[in-house]
Design an enzyme around this catalytic site. Structure first.
Site, PDB file in Angstrom:
ATOM      1  N   PRO A 116      -8.376  -0.897  -8.225  1.00  0.00           N
ATOM      2  CA  PRO A 116      -9.846  -0.864  -8.188  1.00  0.00           C
ATOM      3  C   PRO A 116     -10.419  -0.270  -6.906  1.00  0.00           C
ATOM      4  O   PRO A 116     -11.605   0.018  -6.850  1.00  0.00           O
ATOM      5  CB  PRO A 116     -10.231  -2.347  -8.305  1.00  0.00           C
ATOM      6  N   LYS A 117      -9.572  -0.080  -5.887  1.00  0.00           N
ATOM      7  CA  LYS A 117     -10.101   0.422  -4.614  1.00  0.00           C
ATOM      8  C   LYS A 117      -9.532   1.794  -4.260  1.00  0.00           C
ATOM      9  O   LYS A 117      -9.434   2.178  -3.111  1.00  0.00           O
ATOM     10  CB  LYS A 117      -9.767  -0.576  -3.498  1.00  0.00           C
ATOM     11  N   ASN A 118      -9.139   2.497  -5.295  1.00  0.00           N
ATOM     12  CA  ASN A 118      -8.562   3.821  -5.091  1.00  0.00           C
ATOM     13  C   ASN A 118      -9.672   4.852  -5.108  1.00  0.00           C
ATOM     14  O   ASN A 118     -10.360   5.016  -6.125  1.00  0.00           O
ATOM     15  CB  ASN A 118      -7.547   4.063  -6.222  1.00  0.00           C
TER      16      ASN A 118
END
Lengths: 346, 411
Positions: A116-118
């Site tokens: 989710p934090k890519n």
């Protein structure tokens, strides 16, 4: 499924290119064998600059292994653009045809789930949506889907910075009165779920100010926002976010008070009174000493400072002193400095 | 270099130097499979490991290189193999997916390094790894080298590449400065922010910082439009005095450092942070309504024991650097409870060596290990005159030393 591709079969005519890490590699990575194989073919296909369905599938395989490789994503976009141009379907008006956009949105959703934090996955998503998220009937359907997508991400992590950034981009791109109003309502939903969600408070500022299209809230709107913040602060006065939001609203008015002097004085007096009352009532309501409520007192000090007169500065200095010496010891040096600055103006 | 005396005075935990040295040495040699997702950023990993070793004093003792089998020149050569600048023919129809324009092959705006050459210029700094194919060796800069047109440099890799080379004692003479500056012009957007590569990426404060750090190290600011950069930074000020990653975004420790450090490197810290925001007060009252005051409040409010990155979020060791470093640049890091913060950071050392983001059984990683050490180093009080070992550090110097190798190319 692309990820189950038999690479040797599909790329039987391609000679894989191994990574050349030089004679003495540094920070070499212990890659999985399947990743090495995929990347060996990827290097070869990239060199050939082949834009084909099998090349597209290859990028999928590589991205499952490493969704952070921005070159893989970039090459994938190049292929999508070429395949779109070459397609004999209905006239192409967008860079990527709509079916391919849908397929890739699904891909980014799938890869995004575990990552989710890519940054690259979010950037790919946004690239796909350029020209599709907009203020017309079809665009608004797309917009709605994207807002739902970010909302789903917030169910897992309501403070996901990338998702909030994406949501801001969508809203700003559409930029119609309805969406700004509905965003304000949405922030209320999230704040109600977690009053400490500072990301939701940030989005509330964004929505109420329509990004920066509204550089200064009207007095009426400022009052609404200030009331909202105070009401939420009351639920847990130890929570920093609503206090800072309140002070942000007041400071914004303060900085332009020449345009509206009497209203501002009224506004400041009102909140000075409300906060003082909340502080004094805290003992009775919750057993806690109002003076120990750091974020409440910090906001009160800021209000006193805006009042801009000798007795207010003195009162603020006293509060700062007690925070430093007693109630907020980890920030002792900061509060004692604040106290000194305030007293110097008395 | 970190002084062990500091730690004796101020903390109950000790810094376990030898185990950290072993950790970073092991990382330089080989990283486990989960680091595959950092394949395009390997140069940042080299930077974290190398600079951490430097902070631990590893390179001060020449015997260490032999003892731990580290070849400095080999590392330097590997970094130079990641340059993307040379004269090559750029294939036709290279499409920039960020701007959707076709970059012409006869780019008359690009600098021709060799007026006798008919081939077109390929310019830029460093890429992050060898994932795209054949390596440019440290000495080969030839038009016969088969370039992959997708082999762009990345501003963050250029930044860490230069830092690491300088840390290892390289004189940077093999760096093509003009090429890096030329590319920097291509990656600054009209809003003043920077993307990371010519082929397109997200744009935000991280790359603003990288561009500023590179400009500082090369002592050449012609690659960027400074007023536009400043304007972008201003627009990232938040409602609570912090700094977001891009305009409208939530204040965050990482972007706060990137912006503050950028302003500092540009020599514009006072200019921007001490602008009158309009609240008045005036000089007669001694305190003007400034972003600086709000920023300091924001930063000090992030201390729980360790530092959190945003209000109401968890502590994390790397924010000790991002926010502690920001306050340092503002000249007031002592407003934090430095002892508590140091204790927190030291508690995040792991038995495997390195630091994790939180205490309590997390695995270490290179990023948190480096930023923990960087902050421990930066937050040392000034050396006593007779103390020994701290002469390299003065209060103005430390950020350049740890983040840019203390090195600028003389014009």
């Amino acid at each position: 499924m692309a990820a189950d591709l038999d690479l040797d079969l599909v790329f039987h005519d391609i000679t894989p290119i191994p990574q050349d890490d030089g004679p003495q590699p540094v920070c070499g990575i212990d890659y999985a064998r399947s990743y090495v194989k995929a990347m060996d073919y990827f290097r070869a296909v990239l060199r050939k600059d082949e834009h084909s369905e099998r090349a597209l599938d290859l990028t999928h395989v590589c991205l499952v292994h490493n969704p952070a490789n921005y070159t893989t994503w970039h090459f994938r976009r190049q292929i999508l653009a070429t395949l779109t141009l070459e397609s004999t379907a209905t006239p192409v008006t967008t860079k990527y045809n709509i079916d391919r956009v849908k397929a890739d949105l699904a891909l980014t959703s799938k890869l995004g789930g575990a990552n989710p934090k890519n940054y690259q996955i979010w950037y790919h998503r946004q690239s796909l949506l350029e020209g599709l998220v907009k203020n017309d009937e079809e665009g608004l359907r797309c917009t709605d889907d994207e807002l739902k997508y970010t909302a789903a991400v917030f169910e897992e992590d309501a403070k996901n910075y990338h998702a909030w950034s994406h949501r801001q981009w969508i809203v700003l791109t559409v930029n119609n009165p309805t969406i700004w109003d509905s965003e304000l309502t949405y922030t209320d939903e999230l704040i109600t779920q977690d009053v400490r969600n500072n990301s939701a408070w940030n989005h509330r500022w964004f929505a109420s100010h329509r990004a920066k299209k509204v550089p200064l809230l009207s007095y009426e709107k400022a009052l609404l926002e200030a009331e909202y913040a105070l009401k939420v602060a009351e639920m847990d006065p130890f929570n920093e976010s609503p206090w800072r939001y309140l002070i942000g609203i007041l400071k914004e008015q303060w900085r332009r008070r020449e345009e509206n002097a009497s209203n501002f004085t009224e506004l400041l007096d009102k909140y000075e009174g409300s906060i003082l009352k909340m502080k004094n009532d805290m003992k009775e309501r919750s057993g806690a000493d109002g003076c120990s409520c750091v974020n409440l007192i910090s906001a009160f000090i800021d209000i006193l400072e805006m009042k801009h007169n000798t007795s207010a500065f003195e009162e603020a200095a006293n509060f700062a002193h007690h925070l430093g010496m007693q109630h907020d010891p980890i920030r002792k040096k900061y509060w004692l400095l604040r106290e000194k600055e305030l007293r110097s103006r008395v | 270099m970190l002084r062990s005396s500091l730690l004796d005075e101020t903390s109950t935990s000790q810094l376990n130097g030898p185990i950290h040295i072993q950790y970073f040495v092991n990382c330089l040699k080989k990283l486990p499979q989960p680091y595959s997702v950092a394949d395009t950023n390997r140069l940042t990993l080299v930077h974290f490991a190398t600079q951490s070793l430097d902070i631990l004093g590893f390179f001060d003792n020449p015997q260490n290189l032999e003892l731990y089998n580290i070849d400095k020149q080999a590392i330097i050569d590997w970094i130079y193999s990641l340059r993307t600048t040379t004269r090559v023919v750029v294939p036709r129809n290279y499409i920039d997916d960020a701007t959707d324009i076709q970059i012409p092959t006869d780019d008359s705006n690009s600098k021709d390094f060799d007026s006798n050459s008919n081939s077109n210029l390929r310019y830029g700094g460093f890429k992050g790894g060898t994932f795209l194919g054949p390596t440019l060796t440290s000495t080969s800069v030839s038009s016969t080298h088969e370039w992959n047109k997708y082999d762009d440099s990345h501003i963050a890799m250029t930044y860490v590449g230069l830092c690491t080379l300088a840390t290892l004692g390289d004189d940077l003479t093999r760096v093509d400065r003009e090429s890096i500056i030329q590319e920097m012009k291509d990656i600054q957007l009209t809003d003043g922010s920077f993307k990371s590569t010519k082929s397109g990426s997200e744009n935000d404060m991280r790359f603003v910082y990288c561009a500023c750090a590179v400009s500082h190290m090369l002592n050449d600011w012609t690659g960027m439009d400074i007023p536009k950069t400043l304007d972008y930074i201003r627009r990232c000020r938040t409602w609570d005095g912090g700094i977001g990653l891009s305009p409208g975004k939530e204040g965050h420790g990482g972007s706060t450092f990137c912006a503050t450090a950028s302003l500092s490197l540009m020599g514009k810290l006072e200019d921007v942070l001490e602008e009158d925001l309009g609240g008045g007060g005036g000089s007669s009252n001694g305190r003007v309504d400034t972003w600086r005051n709000e920023l300091i409040r924001w930063c000090v409010s992030r201390q729980v024991r360790g530092m959190q990155g945003r209000p109401n979020k968890h502590e994390d060791t790397c924010y000790s650097y991002w926010i502690g470093g920001s306050l340092r640049l503002l000249g007031c890091e002592d407003l934090l409870d430095l002892d508590e913060l140091r204790k927190f950071v030291l508690e995040c050392q792991t038995d495997l060596g390195g630091f994790s983001k939180l205490e309590g059984g997390y695995f270490p990683d290179l990023l948190h290990s480096f930023y923990s050490l960087a902050w421990l180093s930066v937050s040392q009080p000034p050396a006593k005159i007779d103390g020994g070992g701290g002469e390299n550090y003065t209060s103005g110097d430390v950020i350049p030393k740890t983040m840019a190798g203390g090195f600028t190319l003389n014009p």
